[in-house]
Motif scaffolding. Structure first.
Motif, PDB file in Angstrom:
ATOM      1  N   GLU A   1       0.939  -1.218  -0.117  1.00  0.00           N
ATOM      2  CA  GLU A   1      -0.090   0.017   0.033  1.00  0.00           C
ATOM      3  C   GLU A   1       1.084   1.268   0.104  1.00  0.00           C
ATOM      4  O   GLU A   1       1.738   1.374   0.760  1.00  0.00           O
ATOM      5  N   PHE A   2       0.534   2.198  -0.870  1.00  0.00           N
ATOM      6  CA  PHE A   2       1.463   3.246  -1.195  1.00  0.00           C
ATOM      7  C   PHE A   2       1.321   4.432  -0.021  1.00  0.00           C
ATOM      8  O   PHE A   2       0.619   5.434  -0.195  1.00  0.00           O
ATOM      9  N   THR A   3       1.467   3.982   1.406  1.00  0.00           N
ATOM     10  CA  THR A   3       1.133   4.947   2.368  1.00  0.00           C
ATOM     11  C   THR A   3       2.525   5.027   3.282  1.00  0.00           C
ATOM     12  O   THR A   3       2.384   5.615   4.255  1.00  0.00           O
ATOM     13  N   TYR A   4       3.742   4.578   2.785  1.00  0.00           N
ATOM     14  CA  TYR A   4       4.676   4.593   3.587  1.00  0.00           C
ATOM     15  C   TYR A   4       5.709   5.825   2.755  1.00  0.00           C
ATOM     16  O   TYR A   4       5.491   6.391   2.200  1.00  0.00           O
ATOM     17  N   GLY A   5       6.623   6.177   3.817  1.00  0.00           N
ATOM     18  CA  GLY A   5       7.420   7.248   3.418  1.00  0.00           C
ATOM     19  C   GLY A   5       8.844   7.004   2.839  1.00  0.00           C
ATOM     20  O   GLY A   5       9.058   5.904   2.619  1.00  0.00           O
ATOM     21  N   LYS A   6       9.531   8.293   2.868  1.00  0.00           N
ATOM     22  CA  LYS A   6      10.741   8.077   2.387  1.00  0.00           C
ATOM     23  C   LYS A   6      11.726   7.661   3.504  1.00  0.00           C
ATOM     24  O   LYS A   6      11.451   7.661   4.522  1.00  0.00           O
ATOM     25  N   PRO A   7      12.876   6.845   3.012  1.00  0.00           N
ATOM     26  CA  PRO A   7      13.700   6.633   3.924  1.00  0.00           C
ATOM     27  C   PRO A   7      14.267   7.629   4.887  1.00  0.00           C
ATOM     28  O   PRO A   7      14.312   8.933   4.499  1.00  0.00           O
ATOM     29  N   THR A   8      14.358   7.356   6.218  1.00  0.00           N
ATOM     30  CA  THR A   8      14.737   8.419   7.345  1.00  0.00           C
ATOM     31  C   THR A   8      15.627   7.795   8.298  1.00  0.00           C
ATOM     32  O   THR A   8      15.738   6.588   8.581  1.00  0.00           O
ATOM     33  N   ASP A   9      16.390   8.643   8.994  1.00  0.00           N
ATOM     34  CA  ASP A   9      17.547   8.236   9.990  1.00  0.00           C
ATOM     35  C   ASP A   9      16.737   8.551  11.246  1.00  0.00           C
ATOM     36  O   ASP A   9      17.363   8.415  12.398  1.00  0.00           O
ATOM     37  N   LEU A  10      15.561   9.033  11.185  1.00  0.00           N
ATOM     38  CA  LEU A  10      14.730   9.237  12.466  1.00  0.00           C
ATOM     39  C   LEU A  10      14.736   8.244  13.521  1.00  0.00           C
ATOM     40  O   LEU A  10      14.517   6.823  12.730  1.00  0.00           O
ATOM     41  N   PRO A  11      14.664   8.055  14.726  1.00  0.00           N
ATOM     42  CA  PRO A  11      14.516   6.987  15.567  1.00  0.00           C
ATOM     43  C   PRO A  11      13.275   6.139  15.394  1.00  0.00           C
ATOM     44  O   PRO A  11      13.298   4.937  15.789  1.00  0.00           O
ATOM     45  N   TRP A  12      12.225   6.587  14.807  1.00  0.00           N
ATOM     46  CA  TRP A  12      10.900   6.219  14.611  1.00  0.00           C
ATOM     47  C   TRP A  12      10.778   5.601  13.421  1.00  0.00           C
ATOM     48  O   TRP A  12       9.533   5.361  12.901  1.00  0.00           O
TER      49      TRP A  12
ATOM     50  N   ASP B   1      10.616  -0.296   9.210  1.00  0.00           N
ATOM     51  CA  ASP B   1      10.999  -1.144   8.012  1.00  0.00           C
ATOM     52  C   ASP B   1       9.816  -1.881   7.339  1.00  0.00           C
ATOM     53  O   ASP B   1       9.282  -2.624   8.142  1.00  0.00           O
ATOM     54  N   PHE B   2       9.426  -1.701   6.375  1.00  0.00           N
ATOM     55  CA  PHE B   2       8.177  -2.198   5.862  1.00  0.00           C
ATOM     56  C   PHE B   2       8.558  -3.447   4.864  1.00  0.00           C
ATOM     57  O   PHE B   2       7.394  -4.010   4.066  1.00  0.00           O
ATOM     58  N   GLY B   3       9.570  -3.907   4.998  1.00  0.00           N
ATOM     59  CA  GLY B   3       9.739  -4.936   4.338  1.00  0.00           C
ATOM     60  C   GLY B   3      11.043  -4.811   3.212  1.00  0.00           C
ATOM     61  O   GLY B   3      11.329  -5.950   2.614  1.00  0.00           O
ATOM     62  N   ASP B   4      11.608  -3.708   2.918  1.00  0.00           N
ATOM     63  CA  ASP B   4      12.626  -3.839   2.212  1.00  0.00           C
ATOM     64  C   ASP B   4      13.942  -3.336   2.679  1.00  0.00           C
ATOM     65  O   ASP B   4      14.775  -2.872   1.822  1.00  0.00           O
ATOM     66  N   GLY B   5      13.931  -3.525   3.906  1.00  0.00           N
ATOM     67  CA  GLY B   5      15.463  -3.209   4.391  1.00  0.00           C
ATOM     68  C   GLY B   5      15.606  -1.707   4.894  1.00  0.00           C
ATOM     69  O   GLY B   5      16.740  -1.515   5.405  1.00  0.00           O
ATOM     70  N   LEU B   6      14.866  -0.838   4.440  1.00  0.00           N
ATOM     71  CA  LEU B   6      15.091   0.492   4.750  1.00  0.00           C
ATOM     72  C   LEU B   6      14.125   1.122   5.646  1.00  0.00           C
ATOM     73  O   LEU B   6      13.138   0.727   5.921  1.00  0.00           O
ATOM     74  N   PHE B   7      14.639   1.917   6.611  1.00  0.00           N
ATOM     75  CA  PHE B   7      13.899   2.647   7.766  1.00  0.00           C
ATOM     76  C   PHE B   7      13.231   3.988   7.024  1.00  0.00           C
ATOM     77  O   PHE B   7      13.760   4.632   6.466  1.00  0.00           O
ATOM     78  N   ARG B   8      11.864   3.864   7.115  1.00  0.00           N
ATOM     79  CA  ARG B   8      11.157   4.853   6.639  1.00  0.00           C
ATOM     80  C   ARG B   8      10.122   5.623   7.293  1.00  0.00           C
ATOM     81  O   ARG B   8       9.764   5.074   8.509  1.00  0.00           O
ATOM     82  N   HIS B   9       9.884   6.814   6.796  1.00  0.00           N
ATOM     83  CA  HIS B   9       8.803   7.617   7.806  1.00  0.00           C
ATOM     84  C   HIS B   9       7.619   6.767   7.798  1.00  0.00           C
ATOM     85  O   HIS B   9       7.003   6.388   6.512  1.00  0.00           O
ATOM     86  N   PRO B  10       6.928   6.664   8.838  1.00  0.00           N
ATOM     87  CA  PRO B  10       5.703   5.824   9.001  1.00  0.00           C
ATOM     88  C   PRO B  10       4.396   6.631   8.689  1.00  0.00           C
ATOM     89  O   PRO B  10       3.964   7.141   9.800  1.00  0.00           O
ATOM     90  N   ILE B  11       4.333   7.084   7.521  1.00  0.00           N
ATOM     91  CA  ILE B  11       3.277   8.090   7.160  1.00  0.00           C
ATOM     92  C   ILE B  11       1.849   7.832   7.827  1.00  0.00           C
ATOM     93  O   ILE B  11       1.303   8.604   7.994  1.00  0.00           O
ATOM     94  N   MET B  12       1.411   6.580   7.775  1.00  0.00           N
ATOM     95  CA  MET B  12       0.314   6.068   8.250  1.00  0.00           C
ATOM     96  C   MET B  12       0.116   6.383   9.719  1.00  0.00           C
ATOM     97  O   MET B  12      -1.094   6.684  10.377  1.00  0.00           O
ATOM     98  N   VAL B  13       1.290   6.167  10.614  1.00  0.00           N
ATOM     99  CA  VAL B  13       1.139   6.650  11.999  1.00  0.00           C
ATOM    100  C   VAL B  13       1.147   7.884  12.180  1.00  0.00           C
ATOM    101  O   VAL B  13       0.239   8.476  13.001  1.00  0.00           O
TER     102      VAL B  13
END
Length: 240
Positions: free
Chosen positions: A127-138, A141-153
């Protein structure tokens, strides 16, 4: 049936049941037949608007049966909201209904969007509700190994705050009829305009995504409401 699809159905069910409760608990100036016509107009407008904006998020002309199926399934709540608004206004003109109709839908819409977004939170990259990669602590990882902005949260937190504020005004009944829905649209579209900068969009027109241009269109539609709000805020400051 996936959890995300279950939550989509749950969003419609919860939103509708809350609408029925509010309609019974509070007087409605619109007659039953006219209200039903308005709901049908909203449903048709929302269906068309969600599909059109779903295509415009990633415009690509389908050249296979699979791509046609994907096109029919592409949808976005933003197009649904604005398309539903246009559908309602068109039907009201046809049936001659003069009363504002949006306030009764406002809180059920916020609640329904919230429930649907819970499903999006578990959909991952499907579902295209995830964000860009981020270094922020929150970052998540939505399954591609990258930590992204949790837009839906982010949106879930915003919707909680928006519901509480709108519910308070709904109980007070201090706003003129129709204002509650207008404020919801301006607030939600304003939030989505900003949050789009954190999404990995790939299609832009003059630096803005399709959803952001829809937000601008929505603000333009409510120019009078924005002007009234600015005027009221200006007058209030002078009374302090």
């Amino acid at each position: 049936m996936t959890f995300h699809l279950i939550m989509e159905y749950a969003a419609f069910f919860v939103g509708y049941r809350y609408y029925v409760y509010l309609k019974k608990a509070y007087p409605d100036a619109i007659s039953g037949p006219n209200r039903l016509s308005i709901i049908l107009g909203a449903a048709l407008g929302a269906f068309l608007g969600s599909r059109i904006m779903g295509f415009l998020e990633h415009p690509q002309w389908p050249d296979s049966a699979q791509m046609w199926l994907a096109l029919l399934n592409a949808k976005t709540i933003m197009g649904g909201l604005f398309g539903g608004l246009l559908g309602v206004e068109l039907l009201k003109k046809i049936i001659g209904e003069k009363h504002s109709s949006g306030d009764l839908f406002t809180l059920p819409l916020v609640l329904g969007i919230f429930v649907g977004r819970v499903g999006c939170a578990f959909a991952g990259l499907d579902e295209f509700t995830y964000g860009k990669p981020t270094d922020l602590p929150w970052g998540l990882d939505f399954g591609d190994g990258l930590f992204r902005h949790p837009i839906m949260v982010y949106e879930l937190l915003f919707l909680i705050l928006l519901f509480l504020l709108l519910y308070k005004q709904w109980r007070r009944k201090t706003w003129e009829n129709g204002r509650l829905f207008q404020v919801f649209m301006l607030a939600y579209f304003g939030f989505r305009f900003g949050i789009e900068f954190l999404k990995p969009n790939s299609f832009f027109v003059f630096g803005l995504s399709s959803i952001q241009w829809l937000c601008v269109l929505c603000w333009g539609y409510y120019t009078k409401t924005i002007t009234k709000g600015i005027r009221y805020a200006y007058q209030s400051l002078h009374l302090l």
